[in-house]
Design a protein around this motif. Sequence first.
Motif, PDB file in Angstrom:
ATOM      1  N   LYS A 237       0.813  -1.018   0.058  1.00  0.00           N
ATOM      2  CA  LYS A 237      -0.035   0.092   0.007  1.00  0.00           C
ATOM      3  C   LYS A 237       0.824   1.076  -0.019  1.00  0.00           C
ATOM      4  O   LYS A 237       1.834   1.337   0.666  1.00  0.00           O
ATOM      5  CB  LYS A 237      -1.058  -0.008   1.150  1.00  0.00           C
ATOM      6  CG  LYS A 237      -2.063  -0.709   1.133  1.00  0.00           C
ATOM      7  CD  LYS A 237      -3.125  -0.006   2.419  1.00  0.00           C
ATOM      8  CE  LYS A 237      -4.068  -1.346   2.690  1.00  0.00           C
ATOM      9  NZ  LYS A 237      -4.938  -0.612   3.617  1.00  0.00           N
ATOM     10  N   LYS A 238       0.406   2.078  -0.914  1.00  0.00           N
ATOM     11  CA  LYS A 238       1.351   3.553  -1.048  1.00  0.00           C
ATOM     12  C   LYS A 238       0.616   4.452  -0.067  1.00  0.00           C
ATOM     13  O   LYS A 238      -0.766   4.720  -0.320  1.00  0.00           O
ATOM     14  CB  LYS A 238       1.153   3.809  -2.614  1.00  0.00           C
ATOM     15  CG  LYS A 238       2.176   4.618  -2.852  1.00  0.00           C
ATOM     16  CD  LYS A 238       2.007   4.592  -4.567  1.00  0.00           C
ATOM     17  CE  LYS A 238       2.187   6.121  -4.788  1.00  0.00           C
ATOM     18  NZ  LYS A 238       2.444   5.934  -6.426  1.00  0.00           N
ATOM     19  N   PRO A 239       1.161   5.195   0.768  1.00  0.00           N
ATOM     20  CA  PRO A 239       0.477   6.064   1.546  1.00  0.00           C
ATOM     21  C   PRO A 239       0.110   7.362   0.607  1.00  0.00           C
ATOM     22  O   PRO A 239       0.831   7.774  -0.207  1.00  0.00           O
ATOM     23  CB  PRO A 239       1.510   6.617   2.574  1.00  0.00           C
ATOM     24  CG  PRO A 239       2.677   5.798   2.466  1.00  0.00           C
ATOM     25  CD  PRO A 239       2.693   5.084   1.112  1.00  0.00           C
ATOM     26  N   PRO A 240      -0.826   7.890   1.031  1.00  0.00           N
ATOM     27  CA  PRO A 240      -1.734   9.148   0.030  1.00  0.00           C
ATOM     28  C   PRO A 240      -0.881  10.285   0.409  1.00  0.00           C
ATOM     29  O   PRO A 240      -1.555  11.354   0.835  1.00  0.00           O
ATOM     30  CB  PRO A 240      -3.025   9.072   0.223  1.00  0.00           C
ATOM     31  CG  PRO A 240      -3.021   8.440   1.802  1.00  0.00           C
ATOM     32  CD  PRO A 240      -1.940   7.590   1.951  1.00  0.00           C
TER      33      PRO A 240
ATOM     34  N   GLN B 160       2.378  10.641  12.106  1.00  0.00           N
ATOM     35  CA  GLN B 160       1.915  10.247  10.780  1.00  0.00           C
ATOM     36  C   GLN B 160       2.666  11.462   9.873  1.00  0.00           C
ATOM     37  O   GLN B 160       2.466  12.451  10.056  1.00  0.00           O
ATOM     38  CB  GLN B 160       0.448  10.163  10.648  1.00  0.00           C
ATOM     39  CG  GLN B 160      -0.148   9.197  11.771  1.00  0.00           C
ATOM     40  CD  GLN B 160      -1.817   9.304  11.276  1.00  0.00           C
ATOM     41  OE1 GLN B 160      -2.147   8.779  10.142  1.00  0.00           O
ATOM     42  NE2 GLN B 160      -2.465   9.657  12.267  1.00  0.00           N
TER      43      GLN B 160
ATOM     44  N   PHE C 235       2.542  -0.351   5.168  1.00  0.00           N
ATOM     45  CA  PHE C 235       1.079  -0.220   5.614  1.00  0.00           C
ATOM     46  C   PHE C 235       0.517  -1.331   4.927  1.00  0.00           C
ATOM     47  O   PHE C 235      -0.764  -1.284   4.649  1.00  0.00           O
ATOM     48  CB  PHE C 235       0.552   0.954   4.998  1.00  0.00           C
ATOM     49  CG  PHE C 235       1.004   2.211   5.633  1.00  0.00           C
ATOM     50  CD1 PHE C 235       0.280   2.521   6.850  1.00  0.00           C
ATOM     51  CD2 PHE C 235       2.019   2.935   5.267  1.00  0.00           C
ATOM     52  CE1 PHE C 235       0.758   3.693   7.721  1.00  0.00           C
ATOM     53  CE2 PHE C 235       2.413   4.278   5.918  1.00  0.00           C
ATOM     54  CZ  PHE C 235       1.666   4.574   7.268  1.00  0.00           C
ATOM     55  N   GLY C 236       1.034  -2.517   4.899  1.00  0.00           N
ATOM     56  CA  GLY C 236       0.257  -3.792   4.657  1.00  0.00           C
ATOM     57  C   GLY C 236       0.126  -3.853   2.903  1.00  0.00           C
ATOM     58  O   GLY C 236       0.881  -2.999   2.307  1.00  0.00           O
TER      59      GLY C 236
ATOM     60  N   THR D  37      -2.115  -4.384  -0.781  1.00  0.00           N
ATOM     61  CA  THR D  37      -3.669  -4.202  -1.445  1.00  0.00           C
ATOM     62  C   THR D  37      -3.412  -4.923  -2.607  1.00  0.00           C
ATOM     63  O   THR D  37      -2.306  -5.072  -3.255  1.00  0.00           O
ATOM     64  CB  THR D  37      -3.721  -2.835  -1.650  1.00  0.00           C
ATOM     65  OG1 THR D  37      -5.225  -2.569  -2.182  1.00  0.00           O
ATOM     66  CG2 THR D  37      -2.882  -2.301  -2.468  1.00  0.00           C
ATOM     67  N   MET D  38      -4.671  -5.078  -3.333  1.00  0.00           N
ATOM     68  CA  MET D  38      -4.850  -5.816  -4.579  1.00  0.00           C
ATOM     69  C   MET D  38      -4.536  -4.787  -5.750  1.00  0.00           C
ATOM     70  O   MET D  38      -5.486  -3.922  -5.747  1.00  0.00           O
ATOM     71  CB  MET D  38      -5.962  -6.887  -4.571  1.00  0.00           C
ATOM     72  CG  MET D  38      -5.781  -7.985  -3.496  1.00  0.00           C
ATOM     73  SD  MET D  38      -7.067  -9.289  -3.584  1.00  0.00           S
ATOM     74  CE  MET D  38      -7.946  -8.062  -2.494  1.00  0.00           C
ATOM     75  N   LYS D  39      -3.779  -5.169  -6.745  1.00  0.00           N
ATOM     76  CA  LYS D  39      -3.727  -4.023  -7.913  1.00  0.00           C
ATOM     77  C   LYS D  39      -3.770  -5.201  -9.216  1.00  0.00           C
ATOM     78  O   LYS D  39      -3.397  -6.370  -9.077  1.00  0.00           O
ATOM     79  CB  LYS D  39      -2.780  -3.248  -7.851  1.00  0.00           C
ATOM     80  CG  LYS D  39      -2.409  -2.374  -6.909  1.00  0.00           C
ATOM     81  CD  LYS D  39      -2.987  -0.988  -7.585  1.00  0.00           C
ATOM     82  CE  LYS D  39      -2.681   0.182  -6.359  1.00  0.00           C
ATOM     83  NZ  LYS D  39      -4.088   0.111  -5.157  1.00  0.00           N
TER      84      LYS D  39
ATOM     85  N   GLU E 258     -12.384  -4.473   0.844  1.00  0.00           N
ATOM     86  CA  GLU E 258     -11.673  -5.424  -0.031  1.00  0.00           C
ATOM     87  C   GLU E 258     -11.880  -7.029   0.674  1.00  0.00           C
ATOM     88  O   GLU E 258     -12.071  -7.843  -0.063  1.00  0.00           O
ATOM     89  CB  GLU E 258     -10.121  -5.214   0.107  1.00  0.00           C
ATOM     90  CG  GLU E 258      -9.614  -5.195  -1.458  1.00  0.00           C
ATOM     91  CD  GLU E 258      -8.202  -4.669  -1.307  1.00  0.00           C
ATOM     92  OE1 GLU E 258      -7.657  -4.789  -0.589  1.00  0.00           O
ATOM     93  OE2 GLU E 258      -7.818  -3.816  -2.128  1.00  0.00           O
TER      94      GLU E 258
ATOM     95  N   PHE F 131      -3.216  -0.018   9.255  1.00  0.00           N
ATOM     96  CA  PHE F 131      -3.042  -0.140   7.823  1.00  0.00           C
ATOM     97  C   PHE F 131      -3.532   1.121   6.945  1.00  0.00           C
ATOM     98  O   PHE F 131      -3.518   1.095   5.806  1.00  0.00           O
ATOM     99  CB  PHE F 131      -3.421  -1.759   7.227  1.00  0.00           C
ATOM    100  CG  PHE F 131      -2.573  -2.752   7.667  1.00  0.00           C
ATOM    101  CD1 PHE F 131      -1.298  -2.488   7.452  1.00  0.00           C
ATOM    102  CD2 PHE F 131      -2.955  -3.684   8.140  1.00  0.00           C
ATOM    103  CE1 PHE F 131      -0.322  -3.673   7.705  1.00  0.00           C
ATOM    104  CE2 PHE F 131      -2.280  -4.759   8.398  1.00  0.00           C
ATOM    105  CZ  PHE F 131      -0.881  -4.838   8.398  1.00  0.00           C
TER     106      PHE F 131
ATOM    107  N   PHE G 171      -4.929   5.025   6.309  1.00  0.00           N
ATOM    108  CA  PHE G 171      -4.197   6.434   6.082  1.00  0.00           C
ATOM    109  C   PHE G 171      -4.805   7.233   6.631  1.00  0.00           C
ATOM    110  O   PHE G 171      -6.218   7.478   6.809  1.00  0.00           O
ATOM    111  CB  PHE G 171      -3.812   6.650   4.735  1.00  0.00           C
ATOM    112  CG  PHE G 171      -2.934   5.433   4.014  1.00  0.00           C
ATOM    113  CD1 PHE G 171      -1.603   5.172   4.410  1.00  0.00           C
ATOM    114  CD2 PHE G 171      -3.435   4.703   2.970  1.00  0.00           C
ATOM    115  CE1 PHE G 171      -0.987   4.308   3.861  1.00  0.00           C
ATOM    116  CE2 PHE G 171      -2.590   3.632   2.511  1.00  0.00           C
ATOM    117  CZ  PHE G 171      -1.367   3.608   2.858  1.00  0.00           C
TER     118      PHE G 171
ATOM    119  N   ARG H  24      -9.130   8.633   0.285  1.00  0.00           N
ATOM    120  CA  ARG H  24      -8.983   7.113  -0.488  1.00  0.00           C
ATOM    121  C   ARG H  24      -8.638   6.031   0.600  1.00  0.00           C
ATOM    122  O   ARG H  24      -8.516   6.454   1.887  1.00  0.00           O
ATOM    123  CB  ARG H  24      -7.839   7.254  -1.437  1.00  0.00           C
ATOM    124  CG  ARG H  24      -6.412   7.996  -0.810  1.00  0.00           C
ATOM    125  CD  ARG H  24      -5.490   8.010  -2.023  1.00  0.00           C
ATOM    126  NE  ARG H  24      -4.776   6.401  -1.865  1.00  0.00           N
ATOM    127  CZ  ARG H  24      -3.702   6.413  -2.428  1.00  0.00           C
ATOM    128  NH1 ARG H  24      -2.894   7.214  -2.783  1.00  0.00           N
ATOM    129  NH2 ARG H  24      -2.948   5.255  -1.864  1.00  0.00           N
TER     130      ARG H  24
END
Lengths: 345, 106
Positions: free
Chosen positions: A130-133, A217, A252-253, A255-257, B39, B74, B76, B104
């Motif tokens: 996961k990419k932080p925003p 954060q 951050f764990g 995610t599915m892409k 998800e 996990f 944000f 998001r």
Amino acid sequence: MGEIVKTDAVIIGAGPVGLFAVFELGLLDIKAHVLDILPKAGGQCAELYPEKPIYDIPGFPTITGQGLVDNLMKQIEPFAPTFHYNQMVSSLEPVGSPEAPAFRVITEDGDVFDTKVVLIAAGGGSFQPKKPPIAGIDAYENTSVFYAVRKMEQFRGRRVLIVGGGDSALDWALNLQGVAERVTLMHRRDAFRAAPHSVNAMRELVREKKMDFVLGQVTGLKGEGGMLSHAIVRGEDGSTFDLACDAMLPFFGLTMKLGPIAQWGLNLHENLIPVDTEKFETNMPGIFAVGDINTYPGKLKLILSGFHEVALAAQRAHRYIYPDKKLTFQYTTSSSSLQKKLGVS
Amino acid sequence: MVQITFIDSTGQSRSVSADEGSTVMEAALRNSIPGIEAECGGACACATCHVYVDDAWVAKLPKAQPMEEDMLDFAFDVRTGSRLSCQIRITSEIDGLVVSTPERQG
């Protein structure tokens, strides 16, 4: 490029449906190589909900995600599939004809497979970090911001900021301590879901002032030309401050892409692959899509639907791989030849 | 039926009616509320149903269990009112609940 692996079938995805595909193909004498981006089999079952009970697997009033994966691994043992973990398929190219399909599958690491059929059992896509925003984070990726550690040496002498509170964050904080000039661990709260011994080891290093722990954060990044100089941090008390660092590792764990699948020339509908309901074949003959990744009228994203789909896809795959052999339908309960394959006769 | 209001990151508000016993995440999915991905399907295993509970409601909800707190790591931009909507059970006590969805889900 290493040696090219020649095989009958490549299965992309080692989730429950990919694993059962090994079984159905195996009964028809089709050998399979299974590729997955994760370091282990099981897909979502093992990654997202290993301990959660599943109630709709026929014959199992209740079974955990991991329990199902373990059982499937045992069930496919007689067919001795070859697993290739930590492998993302980057390209899939047709090298045959519609009548006699053949494909070249290449992974991100450069492994090459020449295969007659491909079963895409990729579920919700590939698991990726996961990419932080954080605005502008792209500019620092692979120069100062990394979502995985490939070589620890690249962090030697750098001030490394590790963000997160799980095992990945703690493990890398501990491993990079001593390599990096300074390790700072940042987490939003003073509680961790990582292994207690890692948390204790981290706290001990912080007490000895060999590592820093910061509550907060990351909200922004500063630096020139992709080289990070500071992370902008919102602290626990709501204050904002800059934290000097040369590299940041956010954990951050996953995610599915959908990932590279979109570039293989397959028809897609809302990130799913349309298939027919007779053979579960895609618009490219010889490429099948099974399980959660496919779509057709009435599709249900159930593990049991995926099991059905691989059985039918295997029948069609058999015709491509053994065009001259007649396929006689047989039951495992009564067929001595099937039982021989299963090693039970 | 219990009324729940979702406010998206642009400020648009959507109110839905939900059955007691289900979860806020399920109410969002049934009503196609944007900004909730869920998800993992409600297993408290992915943090993609993250919401910000309205200040007035934070104290009225049962506190997050440790498992939910762990999974929120996990998510944000976690704030005081951050919760995973799959872990908020719908009861008559939360009739009128207001939550915001983040920009998001990761």
